[in-house]
Design a protein around this motif. Structure first.
Motif, short mmCIF file in Angstrom:
data_model
loop_
_atom_site.label_atom_id
_atom_site.label_comp_id
_atom_site.label_asym_id
_atom_site.label_seq_id
_atom_site.Cartn_x
_atom_site.Cartn_y
_atom_site.Cartn_z
N UNK A 1 0.88 -1.28 -0.07
CA UNK A 1 0.01 0.06 0.17
C UNK A 1 0.76 1.31 0.03
N UNK B 1 -1.28 4.35 -1.32
CA UNK B 1 -2.58 4.25 -0.52
C UNK B 1 -2.27 4.48 0.84
N UNK C 1 -1.59 8.55 -5.96
CA UNK C 1 -1.95 7.27 -6.31
C UNK C 1 -2.39 7.21 -7.81
N UNK C 2 -3.29 8.18 -7.97
CA UNK C 2 -4.00 8.12 -9.48
C UNK C 2 -3.03 8.75 -10.41
N UNK D 1 0.20 7.68 -10.46
CA UNK D 1 1.32 6.45 -10.69
C UNK D 1 0.82 5.38 -11.40
N UNK D 2 1.69 5.17 -12.42
CA UNK D 2 1.43 4.30 -13.49
C UNK D 2 1.76 2.80 -13.08
N UNK D 3 0.55 2.57 -12.11
CA UNK D 3 0.56 1.18 -11.33
C UNK D 3 -0.89 0.36 -11.59
N UNK E 1 -3.13 -2.33 -9.48
CA UNK E 1 -3.62 -2.76 -8.08
C UNK E 1 -4.56 -4.09 -8.39
N UNK F 1 -6.87 -5.94 -5.90
CA UNK F 1 -7.13 -6.29 -4.36
C UNK F 1 -7.56 -7.76 -3.81
N UNK G 1 -12.62 -5.80 -5.27
CA UNK G 1 -13.17 -4.43 -5.24
C UNK G 1 -13.55 -3.84 -6.29
N UNK H 1 -10.27 1.79 -15.96
CA UNK H 1 -9.01 2.51 -15.99
C UNK H 1 -8.51 2.81 -17.27
N UNK I 1 -6.96 -3.91 -13.75
CA UNK I 1 -5.64 -3.24 -13.59
C UNK I 1 -4.76 -3.37 -14.74
N UNK J 1 -4.87 -0.59 -17.85
CA UNK J 1 -4.35 0.61 -17.53
C UNK J 1 -2.73 0.64 -17.85
N UNK K 1 0.02 -0.82 -16.86
CA UNK K 1 1.07 -0.16 -15.96
C UNK K 1 2.19 -0.50 -16.15
#
Lengths: 226, 356
Positions: free
Chosen positions: B44, B49, B75-76, B78-80, B82, B84, B88, B102, B148, B151, B153
């Motif tokens: 996180x 986060x 967070x929004x 960062x090119x990552x 996630x 959960x 989620x 995304x 995820x 996007x 990432x």
């Protein structure tokens, strides 16, 4: 049928309720958001203040508002000194009073639905590149649509139904601060029962169908009683 | 390219996280530890986060957090990606709208992952029009992964994506993860408390305990490293890499040359290919002499590097030149054979227990 003064009272009531609802959404959403997600210690204090209108007699709230907003009062004097309008016994005063009086009816359903949603969908949106406003409108509001709808309807309905605060702060000036509930009171005082009936029955039907709509849309909703 | 992460964070009096890690920015890095070890908090922090009290985070040339320079990329930005633990998903959107959420927020010029490829890879075609509450746990996780991945990432973070699933769903979804690992060139940080998942998926392992990093290294050395929780696990396993020498169609066996010796496995493999074999410590038996009349095909001459007690009645043996092969045997057998460190013995591995 309806007198001209009744039509005016209806229009003022609608204007008051609509304006109050808009203002309550602007204040209520950030306040409910903060209450739902903060870990600050002051939260309980603010929650109690917001809930006060639920337990206070409207006359108490109206009385203090009258004192503060009167031309000699702490807020009234500042506004007057700055060249602003008189607040007591004015439509503006009515709006201020209604916003405070209906605040819990906007904040509680919003806060409950934000808490039920939790942080996880917001975090998921953030990892999917959505900024704050984007998340609010594409994730939070759609997920909390019941709470938002309930807050809007209850704010509106509760403002339409108020009497005590309005009488204290607004007085009873036809065309300015005379709303439907006060017009009914006046009809009864002057023994115009037919007029009182028309307005009362109208208000009764309106309130019933509004609540029916909320319950229909939102079965899980529980009404918090004043 | 590498990832450098340095965090310290305190939550109340009970929990502290301190980590200073240099990780490879390719392949799968598993963050392994028991619950409460701080592995999810570490993930996180990397995602932004959680905001650590002190932190520094660099991915390749990009700095995501540096307190000294007052940099904290939200967070929004960062090119990552996630994933959960409980997926989620957005329950007000159907599957297609979830996986597009995304992707629509990423400029088309930076989209490297194709929507159709991901739908195909994760088998989501038949689910696209469904409402998310109608999905099973395994399906929800696959949608979460697709969402995820789309996007595109630079780093994919996965927080125990299998932990909430039942055994059957886990078995169903693991092959998808392995394909992801093989077919996409996105570095993955994978939080897990399962040695089984770590040994199947990871290239690099970070072991966490009580908010601290206990060790970090390539999976093959970490799995058998003495003193780490991985080798002490009930499901302790070793991973060896090998090259396929040939496949015998008559017997159905492929021969692999691995770092511990020649192994036969009952699978059709292509000659010359590199494969990774997972050998569970409980599937390895010990003999003092090379058995002649036996059904076991894999018999490797090895040296006992060390022996450690495992529970009351068992011993964990580290075998081979570098001690990479693990064997779990009973104390009773060890006493019967009078095993000792440094002894030359034979490790017997059932072919049926091996899979590439």
């Amino acid at each position: 049928m309806l007198l001209e003064s009744d039509w005016t009272a209806l229009w003022i009531t609608f204007k008051l309720a609509a304006l109050t609802t808009v203002i309550l959404m602007l204040i209520g959403v950030p306040l409910a958001w903060w209450l739902a997600f903060t870990r600050a210690r002051g939260r309980v204090f603010i929650e109690a203040v917001v809930a006060l209108p639920l337990v206070l007699p409207p006359t108490v709230l109206g009385f203090y508002l009258l004192i503060t907003l009167a031309p000699a009062g702490p807020i009234g004097s500042v506004v007057t000194a700055m060249g602003g309008p008189a607040l007591a016994f004015s439509f503006t005063g009515l709006v201020i009073g209604s916003v405070l009086y209906s605040l819990p009816f906007a904040v509680h359903p919003l806060q409950n639905s934000f808490s039920a949603m939790g942080r996880v969908p917001l975090e998921a949106a953030a990892t999917l590149r959505a900024g704050w406003w984007d998340t609010l409108f594409t994730v939070a509001f759609p997920l909390c649509r019941r709470g938002v709808l309930t807050a809007i309807t209850l704010s509106f309905a509760h403002t339409v139904g108020e009497f005590g605060v309005v009488l204290m702060i607004g007085g009873n000036i036809p065309g300015q601060t005379q709303v439907v509930s006060i017009a009914i009171y006046e009809h009864v005082e002057s023994v115009h029962y037919a007029q009182a009936h028309i307005l009362s029955a109208g208000l009764l039907a309106f309130s019933f169908f509004l609540l029916l709509a909320i319950y229909g849309l939102n079965r899980r909703f529980t009404v918090s009683q004043p | 390219m590498s990832i450098h992460a340095r965090f310290s964070l305190a939550r109340g009096d009970s929990f502290r996280l301190t980590a200073d890690l240099e990780l490879p920015a390719r392949g799968v890095t598993a963050i392994f530890g028991q619950s409460g070890s701080g592995k999810t908090t570490l993930l996180r922090c990397i995602a932004g986060l959680e905001r650590p009290d002190h932190g520094y985070l660099r991915l390749g040339k990009n700095i995501w957090q540096d307190d000294a320079q007052r940099i904290f990329v939200p967070t929004h930005r960062r090119p990552l990606g996630y994933v959960f633990q409980h997926a989620a998903l957005f329950d007000h959107l159907n599957v297609a709208a979830n996986i597009d959420y995304g992707m629509k927020r990423v400029r088309s010029a930076t989209r490297r992952v194709q929507r159709d490829d991901v739908i195909d890879l994760l088998g989501l075609g038949p689910l696209l029009k469904l409402a998310t509450p109608a999905l099973s746990g395994g399906e929800r996780q696959r949608v979460g992964m697709a969402r995820a991945l789309l996007t595109s990432p630079s780093l994919l973070l996965m927080d125990e994506p299998l932990a909430a699933l039942d055994e059957q769903s886990k078995r169903d979804i693991l092959p998808y993860l392995e394909r992801l690992h093989r077919e996409l060139e996105i570095p993955v940080l994978y939080v897990s408390h399962s040695v089984d998942e770590v040994s199947r998926l990871a290239d690099h392992v970070v072991v966490m305990q009580d908010g601290r990093v206990q060790g970090s290294g390539p999976v093959m050395t970490m799995l058998s490293a003495p003193g780490l929780a991985l080798a002490r696990d009930q499901l302790a396993a070793s991973v060896v890499e090998g090259r396929v020498m040939d496949f015998d169609a008559r017997t159905g066996l492929s021969r692999l040359l691995t770092s511990v010796g020649e192994l036969h496995i009952p699978q059709r493999l292509v000659s010359g290919e590199e494969h990774r074999l997972r050998i569970r410590a409980r599937d390895v038996a010990i003999a003092l002499e090379a058995p002649t009349q036996t059904s076991i095909l894999n018999c490797l001459p090895v040296i006992i590097q060390d022996m450690q007690p495992h529970g009351e009645h068992e011993l964990l043996l580290r075998l081979g030149a570098e001690g990479r092969l693990l064997a779990m045997i009973t104390r009773y057998s060890s006493d019967q054979l009078s095993l000792a460190t440094g002894q030359h013995i034979y490790a017997l591995i059932k072919s049926a227990a091996l899979e590439a």
